[in-house]
Scaffold this motif. Structure first.
Motif, PDB file in Angstrom:
ATOM      1  N   GLU A 187     -13.359   2.787  10.785  1.00 49.38           N
ATOM      2  CA  GLU A 187     -13.119   3.478  12.061  1.00 49.38           C
ATOM      3  C   GLU A 187     -14.079   4.643  12.273  1.00 49.38           C
ATOM      4  N   PHE A 188     -14.791   5.045  11.246  1.00 48.55           N
ATOM      5  CA  PHE A 188     -15.777   6.121  11.372  1.00 48.55           C
ATOM      6  C   PHE A 188     -17.170   5.579  11.709  1.00 48.55           C
ATOM      7  N   ALA A 204      -9.193  15.068   8.845  1.00 45.42           N
ATOM      8  CA  ALA A 204      -7.969  14.299   8.674  1.00 45.42           C
ATOM      9  C   ALA A 204      -7.920  13.024   9.516  1.00 45.42           C
ATOM     10  N   CYS A 205      -8.552  13.029  10.700  1.00 44.78           N
ATOM     11  CA  CYS A 205      -8.292  11.938  11.646  1.00 44.78           C
ATOM     12  C   CYS A 205      -9.454  11.773  12.619  1.00 44.78           C
ATOM     13  N   ILE A 206      -9.657  10.543  13.081  1.00 49.13           N
ATOM     14  CA  ILE A 206     -10.641  10.255  14.126  1.00 49.13           C
ATOM     15  C   ILE A 206      -9.971   9.403  15.207  1.00 49.13           C
ATOM     16  N   MET A 257      -7.925   4.639  16.185  1.00 48.24           N
ATOM     17  CA  MET A 257      -7.481   5.898  15.600  1.00 48.24           C
ATOM     18  C   MET A 257      -7.193   5.676  14.121  1.00 48.24           C
ATOM     19  N   PHE A 258      -7.614   6.629  13.306  1.00 45.11           N
ATOM     20  CA  PHE A 258      -7.400   6.481  11.862  1.00 45.11           C
ATOM     21  C   PHE A 258      -7.144   7.849  11.245  1.00 45.11           C
ATOM     22  N   GLN A 294      -1.214  11.927  13.996  1.00 49.52           N
ATOM     23  CA  GLN A 294      -1.636  11.014  15.065  1.00 49.52           C
ATOM     24  C   GLN A 294      -1.045  11.433  16.401  1.00 49.52           C
ATOM     25  N   GLY A 295       0.259  11.690  16.414  1.00 53.77           N
ATOM     26  CA  GLY A 295       0.896  12.111  17.656  1.00 53.77           C
ATOM     27  C   GLY A 295       0.331  13.422  18.175  1.00 53.77           C
TER      28      GLY A 295
END
Length: 197
Positions: free
Chosen positions: A78-79, A100-102, A128-129, A140-141
């Motif tokens: 996902e990156f 932490a997240c993308i 999203m990951f 995520q939320g």
């Protein structure tokens, strides 16, 4: 189209291995699946969303993403959406100053498996990951809420996404962030008739 699929396949093999790739091909191309389509009207969003000080989310750029990948070459696929899908618009979330997240954004004219976006003020969220060490923190939320707030400030008024009907936890999570189901669609051996927006 074929070039994008080959790039995606090559990256998946390099990240997940041959066996996992074969299982993915079988799952995607030899099954009929149902996807739930969601939308969120940004005009109706709550104005005062509170984010804790440890949380930081921002629209990023490909130069920073390349730096991240150069420092750690085992990043999840996902990156690499800039390489596999020619995507350029994405957000990064940091928690306690650690990545932490993308989350990737696809506006009109860019890749979408499920939507034919004609509205210039509508976008799709996808790929999203959250890195494994940050799961369970509801990032995520929070990321989706922050991104929707930022997209609204940029003039967008509608956000779309698609989730497999069997992914119950992801569906519950999106419903907690003001997304509402508006359609269901079948994927026949990976073919989907796109919904015009």
């Amino acid at each position: 189209m074929i070039g994008r699929k080959l790039n995606e396949l090559y990256l998946y093999v390099s990240k997940k291995g041959f066996k996992a790739t074969i299982l993915r091909i079988y799952s995607n191309y030899f099954n009929i699946k149902t996807f739930v389509l969601y939308k969120r009207e940004l005009r109706e969003d709550p104005a005062n969303i509170i984010f804790e000080k440890e949380f930081k989310c921002f629209q990023s750029n490909l130069e920073l993403l390349k730096e991240i990948r150069n420092k750690k070459d085992d990043m999840p696929r996902e990156f690499y959406l800039d390489k596999t899908h020619r995507a350029t618009f994405f957000y990064l979330t940091y928690y306690k100053k650690e990545l932490a997240c993308i989350l990737w954004i696809f506006p009109k004219g860019e890749y979408s498996r499920f939507f034919n976006i004609q509205d210039e003020k509508a976008v799709e969220l996808n790929y999203m990951f959250t890195l494994s060490s940050f799961r369970g923190k509801r990032l995520q939320g929070k990321t989706v809420d922050w991104v929707c707030k930022d997209l609204k400030e940029r003039g967008y008024n509608k956000v779309l996404l698609a989730i497999s009907s069997t992914n119950i936890s992801a569906r519950k999570g999106m419903e907690l962030t003001c997304f509402r189901e508006f359609h269901r669609i079948k994927s026949y051996f990976s073919y989907v008739k796109k919904i015009k927006i």
